[in-house]
Design an enzyme around this catalytic site. Structure first.
Site, short mmCIF file in Angstrom:
data_model
loop_
_atom_site.label_atom_id
_atom_site.label_comp_id
_atom_site.label_asym_id
_atom_site.label_seq_id
_atom_site.Cartn_x
_atom_site.Cartn_y
_atom_site.Cartn_z
N LYS A 76 -23.36 -26.50 -12.60
CA LYS A 76 -22.33 -27.54 -13.15
C LYS A 76 -21.04 -26.49 -13.24
CE LYS A 76 -21.21 -29.84 -17.73
NZ LYS A 76 -21.44 -29.90 -18.93
N SER A 151 -21.63 -34.65 -20.45
CA SER A 151 -20.71 -34.36 -19.35
C SER A 151 -21.47 -33.58 -17.83
CB SER A 151 -19.57 -33.11 -19.92
OG SER A 151 -20.48 -31.96 -20.30
N SER A 175 -24.64 -33.14 -23.66
CA SER A 175 -24.36 -33.19 -22.53
C SER A 175 -25.27 -32.98 -21.08
CB SER A 175 -23.04 -32.26 -22.22
OG SER A 175 -21.77 -32.77 -22.69
#
Lengths: 550, 480
Positions: A76, A151, A175
């Site tokens: 990420k 996210s 997330s």
């Protein structure tokens, strides 16, 4: 290759049935083919091949390597890698190149995993749909008209589309779990303090936790084991002797028992803090003495065989019915009850109960998260790194213009909200009240987890919304975190696992929340559900595979 | 005009003498090249986290114990948020809600006797970097070497009423902290910084007046002047029927006046909240006991020991222990075998006199004990006389010269060879017939002039007692 798990792939690499270079060729081809999903914001091709050479040499020299050595992994884009652009998908950090690597990156490299790129995400991890990032929305591979969830949307989509088998995400208020649920991916939000936050660009410090994402529970557990562990660079990192999350999973078909592999609890609550061993643990008000090892030992859970339907015998699972009221899609409620049947068939004792404080979790979460975020994001000022506006007249105009131009709407909203909440005159009314609420919610979970080994919950009130739909209704987006934020508020571990699909063919994900350091029980429960046929072989996932995405 | 009294409280920042910064492993060394002592943590890079330096807590506790504070068994850090480029994260990690030490006091001697100054709290925090404004290039540059250097802030109660007490209090802090080795407390270099909170009120009135906070006070003299100036300014405002505004003021020592930096109306809202990246600090009894046990010998203990061990007067012991630097020179010189009283005399006499004359601080003293011991030795064995000794000492003070070498190179050794002296005296007598005549005529005082002439001729190196003796002998035989 597409049908192999990450653990199997690593085994084949070690057995020299396949070279890492071949795996990478396949991976980068797949990344090329899936560009439309917008999963990656940075490809690390050169780096990856270079790293692959090193690891291949070790393998050829028969050096002992981790269970996932040689397997490509996506990271990420809020996790720093030295020399590699790390943006948090914000214009503010569009050209930011860190001078150091996150502790998890060092751990992955030491374990021989190959980092292939940085994944798309909501800007500074603020968003539940994967749409707020500066580089455009993440696209759901299962149905391209839908969001990935956020996210960690890029990480979830990269796995769901078969570009990679492993990824790191981060979970501040769901997330990892929300995109996991929307994309049919397994993801773990570990106990707070299990994985070092050093190098994770902070959103809300007291909630943030890096976690593994994978196609299946065993791969996720193996990855968690690699990234877990005490880190002297993170004062909130816990000092534990061993993090054995996958030992019992590896031996699904064998005779291993959970208690044989139980966490070494003696060393557990020794909070680590810095090398100076200064502080004692603060989370949960210093009451870390949840003696789960004894409990497991006396329960005598035996993992004789994954096909043995009695393999959850004695495990107590609670379903908080007050969490399943209005606002939850019927299909997801049904999936909860179907899962309950699976668990009961496997020997678990599943009970319904009232958790309490349900409606307070989202307000408490957003107050604390925004307050911390407003302070954490102060460092982006155009002075030292990141975007500096061109047309400023003096210092304050530089600050204002740089921050106005650098941050997107969602980030600005949360900074303003957080700054307001911490302002004199409001601090007690909001922030302090939220902290008190957090304590009460912790108590509710602690009470429940005194009775139950883990708690079964939805991840989202509905399946993935269509792209573009949610940003018009931010309140609805915030409420989509309603089942997720509690684990962060309480610092508890949670795992999202695929649990079927809606009539529209969209994935449904559910989660187990465990006790502090109760990763083993939730992994075990999720693995059982997965083995019962609700895992990655679900219809949608199969179709994605058939379509040749993988 | 009504009589006014002044009420003063102090906020004193002290830079701790740790090797590394408070939240990272960077060096705290002074004088490095700009941004040499920095890392991702103290530069506030994204993703970095603070890790507390244990030594900082130890020093803070040690100072707290020495200042009679309660040591918090549970203490926390908070973030103070404000935007300024010298502060890389745009928040400072400090302690607001649960400081490490509270509720202490010190007794100071000022004017007529002893006064108790209460200490409200001591908290730990990180220092900021330094901004350098380059007018020629019209840019501002930032040096983050100081960012993250550990500080303690000692906040007093408003218990002082004049500059004398303030300086006595600061000197006391300096001595105590110096003895602990927790800081060198140099006002000029900024390792000790005092902000003066001051208000005035008519004598007899109970409630406090509106206070101002004075910053940029980099010497005791500046503090003295600023207090005097601010007191007058506030009284004048009140006498003129105006209001004292609560504000922060900046002292300009060159101009001898202050100006307002910001007033309460535009005071910043620091949005303090608990630092989530650090765990609360739980301090055990055992740790406090260890710190207590390791406390070095403090002034009071040294006084008693000096009297007993070295047999010097109490007054001497008190004078020497007023500065840690004096005790170091004293103890080391005595260790080299010098007579304690004689060492004490040099410290209390010439050393303190020159310090005062040069307006220098004791910590800057550069006298090596070896050289002081040597000086005492060559006075004792009559190599030099006491007036030459003072000149030699000045050289030891200024350049730390080796007295023996200096005396040799400058031919300062005492002339005590009677034959050589006799020759010189005879010459002086023949050059000064008038004085000789006066002496012979019964004006015995005339011998003083002749002694002076002889000393002059020997550049002061003659042994004065011997000169006197020889002169008397020669004069008495002169007429015969």
């Amino acid at each position: 290759m597409k049908n192999l798990t990450a653990l199997e792939l690593s085994r084949k690499i070690k057995e020299k049935e396949i070279s890492i270079k071949e795996v990478l060729d396949y991976t980068f081809k797949s990344m090329e083919d899936n560009k439309d999903l917008n999963s990656f914001v940075l490809e690390m091709r050169d780096e990856a091949y270079r790293q692959a050479e090193d690891v291949q040499k070790k393998i050829d020299a028969n050096e002992e390597l981790s269970s996932l050595a040689g397997v490509p992994i996506a990271i990420k884009d809020n996790i720093c890698i030295e020399g590699m652009r790390t943006t948090c998908c914000s214009k503010m950090l569009e050209n930011f190149i860190p001078t150091y690597s996150a502790t998890v990156i060092e751990r992955l490299r030491a374990a021989g995993l190959i980092i292939v790129g940085k994944t798309n995400m909501d800007e500074f991890a603020m968003g539940s749909t994967g749409e707020t990032g500066y580089f455009g929305p993440c696209v759901n591979p299962i149905n391209k008209g839908y969001v990935t969830g956020g996210s960690s949307g890029g990480s979830a989509a990269a796995i769901a589309s078969g570009q990679v088998k492993l990824a790191l995400g981060s979970d501040t208020g769901g997330s990892i779990r929300l995109p996991g649920a929307y994309c049919n991916v397994v993801g773990i939000k570990p106990t707070y303090g299990t994985v070092s936050r050093n190098g994770l660009i902070a959103y809300a410090s007291s909630f943030d936790q890096i976690g593994p994402m994978a196609e299946n529970v065993a791969d996720a557990a193996a990855l968690l084991e690699i990234i877990s562990g005490h880190d002297a660079f993170d004062s909130t990192s816990l000092n534990k002797e061993s993090y054995d999350f996958s030992g019992f999973l590896n031996d699904f078909a064998g005779e291993n028992t959970i208690n044989g592999n139980a966490l070494n609890i003696n060393a557990l609550n020794e909070n680590a803090l810095n090398e100076n061993a200064l502080n004692e643990n603060a989370l949960n008000g210093n009451a870390l003495n949840i003696n789960i090892s004894n409990k497991i030992a006396t329960n005598e859970i035996k993992v004789d065989n994954i096909s043995n339907i009695n393999n959850l015998k004695g495990l107590k699972i609670g379903i908080p019915v007050d969490y399943l009221g209005d606002g939850l899609d019927d299909e997801i409620r049904e999936s909860i009850y179907k899962t309950k049947e699976i668990l009961e068939k496997a020997g678990a004792i599943v009970s319904e109960f009232e958790m309490g404080m349900f409606k307070y979790s989202v307000p408490a979460y957003y107050i604390i998260a925004c307050a911390e975020a407003s302070s954490n994001l102060e460092r982006y000022d155009g002075v030292k790194y990141g975007l500096r506006a061109k047309d400023y007249s003096e210092l304050h105009s530089m600050y204002k213009k740089s921050r106005s131009q650098g941050f997107g709407a969602e980030v600005k909203k949360r900074i303003m909200l957080g700054s307001f909440l911490l302002s004199s005159g409001y601090y007690d009314a909001y922030y302090i009240k939220a902290l008190k609420t957090r304590e009460l919610i912790k108590q509710c979970f602690e009470n429940a987890l005194n009775t139950y080994d883990c708690i079964l919950l939805p991840v989202s009130p509905s399946t993935a919304p269509r792209l573009g739909e949610s940003l018009k209704n931010p309140l609805k987006m915030y409420l989509s975190d309603v089942y997720n934020v509690s684990a962060n508020l309480c610092g508890l571990p949670a795992i999202v696992f695929p649990a079927g699909e809606s009539r529209e063919g969209l994935p449904i994900g559910l989660q187990f929340i465990g006790r502090r350091f109760g990763e083993q029980e939730i992994l075990y429960a999720a693995a059982t559900c997965e083995a019962a046929g609700r895992g990655p072989e679900s219809k949608a996932a199969c179709e994605a595979h058939e379509r040749g995405v993988v | 005009m009504a009589e006014y009294e002044t009420v003063i409280g102090l906020e004193v920042h002290v830079e701790l003498a740790t090797k590394t910064k408070i939240f990272c492993g960077c060096s705290t060394k002074f004088g490095a090249r700009p941004n040499e002592n920095t890392c991702p943590v103290c530069m506030g890079m994204p993703g970095t986290l603070p890790v507390l330096n244990k030594k900082v807590v130890e020093y803070a506790i040690a100072v707290g114990l020495a200042l009679n504070c309660d040591i918090s068994r549970y203490s926390k850090f908070d973030r103070k948020n404000y935007f300024y480029p010298d502060n890389p994260q745009n928040y400072q990690i400090s302690q607001l809600y649960m400081p490490i030490c509270t509720n202490g006091f010190v007794n100071v001697t000022a004017g007529e006797g002893s006064k108790k100054i209460r200490i409200h709290e001591i908290h730990m925090e990180e220092d900021a970097g330094k901004l350098i404004h380059d007018d020629e290039e019209d840019v501002s540059l930032i040096d983050y070497n100081r960012a993250g250097v550990p500080l303690i802030e000692i906040v007093s109660e408003p218990d002082m009423s004049n500059a004398e007490e303030v300086i006595a209090y600061l000197k006391k802090l300096k001595t105590v902290i110096g003895y602990l080795g927790a800081s060198d407390c140099k006002l000029q270099e900024g390792s000790m910084r005092a902000d003066v909170n001051l208000s005035v009120r008519p004598v007899g009135k109970k409630e406090l007046g509106t206070r101002t906070e004075m910053k940029n006070l980099s010497s005791f003299r500046a503090i003295s002047r600023a207090i005097e100036n601010e007191k007058k300014r506030q009284i004048k405002l009140i006498e003129n029927g105006e209001r004292v505004i609560q504000q922060t003021r900046h002292w300009d020592d060159k101009k001898g006046e202050s100006y307002s930096m910001r007033s309460k109306e535009d005071a910043m809202d620091y949005r303090y909240f608990p630092e989530p990246d650090l765990m609360p600090l739980i301090i055990s009894e055992k740790w406090i006991d260890e710190i207590k046990a390791n406390e070095p010998e403090m002034a009071e203990q040294k006084i008693e020991r000096y009297i007993l061990q070295f047999n010097i007067p109490r007054y001497d012991a008190e004078q020497i222990t007023s500065e840690k630097k004096f005790t170091e020179i004293f103890e080391e010189t005595v260790d080299l075998g010098a007579n304690p009283k004689k060492v004490s005399n040099w410290i209390m006499g010439e050393t303190m006199r020159i310090l005062k004359e040069e307006k220098d601080e004791p910590e800057n003293l550069n006298i090596s004990p070896k050289h002081l011991a040597k000086l005492i030795e060559i006075v004792d064995n009559n190599t030099i006389n006491s007036s030459v000794a003072k000149d030699v000492f000045l050289q030891v003070y200024k350049n730390d010269v080796d007295p023996e070498v200096f005396v040799r190179e400058n031919s300062l050794a005492q002339v005590s060879d009677a034959g050589e002296l006799e020759g010189i005296i005879l010459r002086i007598l023949s050059e000064n017939p008038k004085s000789v005549g006066d002496y012979m005529a019964g004006k015995k005082k005339a011998i003083g002039f002749l002694v002076g002439q002889t000393m002059k001729a020997t550049k002061g190196t003659a042994d004065p007692a011997m000169v006197n003796k020889l002169l008397t002998k020669l004069l008495n035989g002169y007429g015969n």
